[in-house]
Design a protein around this motif. Structure first.
Motif, mmCIF file in Angstrom:
data_model
loop_
_atom_site.group_PDB
_atom_site.id
_atom_site.type_symbol
_atom_site.label_atom_id
_atom_site.label_comp_id
_atom_site.label_asym_id
_atom_site.label_seq_id
_atom_site.Cartn_x
_atom_site.Cartn_y
_atom_site.Cartn_z
ATOM 1 N N HIS A 71 -7.548 -2.493 -2.299
ATOM 2 C CA HIS A 71 -6.101 -2.650 -2.082
ATOM 3 C C HIS A 71 -5.722 -2.410 -0.616
ATOM 4 O O HIS A 71 -4.655 -2.804 -0.178
ATOM 5 C CB HIS A 71 -5.275 -1.767 -3.032
ATOM 6 N N HIS B 59 -3.724 9.510 1.461
ATOM 7 C CA HIS B 59 -2.844 8.509 2.081
ATOM 8 C C HIS B 59 -1.916 9.134 3.116
ATOM 9 O O HIS B 59 -1.670 8.544 4.170
ATOM 10 C CB HIS B 59 -2.069 7.742 1.008
ATOM 11 N N ASP C 136 -9.632 4.504 4.174
ATOM 12 C CA ASP C 136 -9.470 4.007 2.812
ATOM 13 C C ASP C 136 -10.276 2.717 2.671
ATOM 14 O O ASP C 136 -9.992 1.731 3.344
ATOM 15 C CB ASP C 136 -7.966 3.728 2.594
ATOM 16 N N HIS D 294 0.827 -1.209 0.000
ATOM 17 C CA HIS D 294 0.000 0.000 0.000
ATOM 18 C C HIS D 294 0.865 1.265 0.000
ATOM 19 O O HIS D 294 0.643 2.195 -0.777
ATOM 20 C CB HIS D 294 -0.915 -0.033 1.239
#
Ligand code: MN
Length: 254
Positions: free
Chosen positions: A221, A128, A217, A77
């Protein structure tokens, strides 16, 4: 003596950086979001709310969030997905003549003036960078905020549990890829919502608008290796690794 000099030097650097950011903010006509980011109010927590165009180091080891987020997921990630957003963002910034010494928040607040590449990767990078900082190792007991943030949550949602359940629903119900958010609206009320893809509440094209305090998130993924299709389990476990001290520092500094 040496220690004293070190402290002076640190506060000088901090002060200089603040001045530079304030000048940058003035020159680029930033919105109140970035203006607030540069202000260090007396008695308030000092935290850097400005996001740059490169990845900051992960604030912990890849295995630090086990067993909630497994080591392999964290490594892929951070080093592949998030690194690609940062790299593509810099490419877009060159192509679209964005000054990368200025805050990324400036671009996000006017994202409708830029390309889809800038929107996807600028949002991806911002989201992120916030995500890594807002997590920490699993807490043994209850994991919840204290102080002013807890009071605001109780005031705006009725209780911490109600906020949690509304947030979890937003995360579960986001169809496909996206994010769930706890954010501060312009009226200073805490709100919960979700955005598709890599959009976020700082973007002028977003249905929900405000300053993000906490984001989750929910792209596959972020959880697929460990949780497969069980997004709800990932969300439930994630509450034990939320870094409420960091979320509170954003709330107090904003
Ligand atoms: Mn992600």
């Amino acid at each position: 003596m040496e220690e004293k000099n070190k402290i002076h030097r640190r506060s000088f650097i901090k002060h200089s950086a603040g001045t530079a950011l304030a000048l940058a903010a003035g020159a680029s006509g930033l919105t109140t979001i970035a203006a607030a980011c540069t202000a260090t109010k007396p008695g308030k927590t000092s935290v850097n709310l400005i996001t740059g165009f490169t990845q900051e180091p992960l604030p912990y080891a890849y295995n630090a969030l086990e067993p909630v987020i497994d080591t392999q997921t964290m490594e892929i990630h951070y080093t592949k997905h998030a690194a690609a957003y940062a790299s593509n963002l810099r490419d877009a910034a060159v192509a679209e003549k964005v000054d990368t010494t200025k805050p990324l928040e400036d671009v996000l607040s006017r994202i409708s003036s830029y390309s889809m590449k800038m929107r996807n990767n600028g949002g991806g990078h911002y989201n992120h960078e916030l995500f890594w900082k807002s997590m920490k190792a699993v807490s043994k007991g209850d994991n919840m905020p204290t102080g002013a943030l807890m009071e605001a949550i109780q005031k705006d949602f009725g209780s911490f549990e109600k906020m949690q359940s509304e947030f979890s629903d937003a995360a579960k119900n986001r169809f496909g890829s996206g994010w769930a958010w706890l954010y501060l609206q312009a009226d200073k009320k805490l709100r919960i919502g979700s955005t598709p893809n890599q959009d976020n509440p700082l973007m002028n094209i977003s249905d929900i608008k405000g300053f993000p305090l906490l984001g989750l998130d929910v792209w596959e993924h972020a959880y697929y290796l460990k949780y497969q299709n069980k997004r709800a389990d990932y969300i439930k476990n994630w509450w034990t690794i939320v870094n409420w001290d960091y979320v509170q520092s954003r709330f107090l500094a904003y």
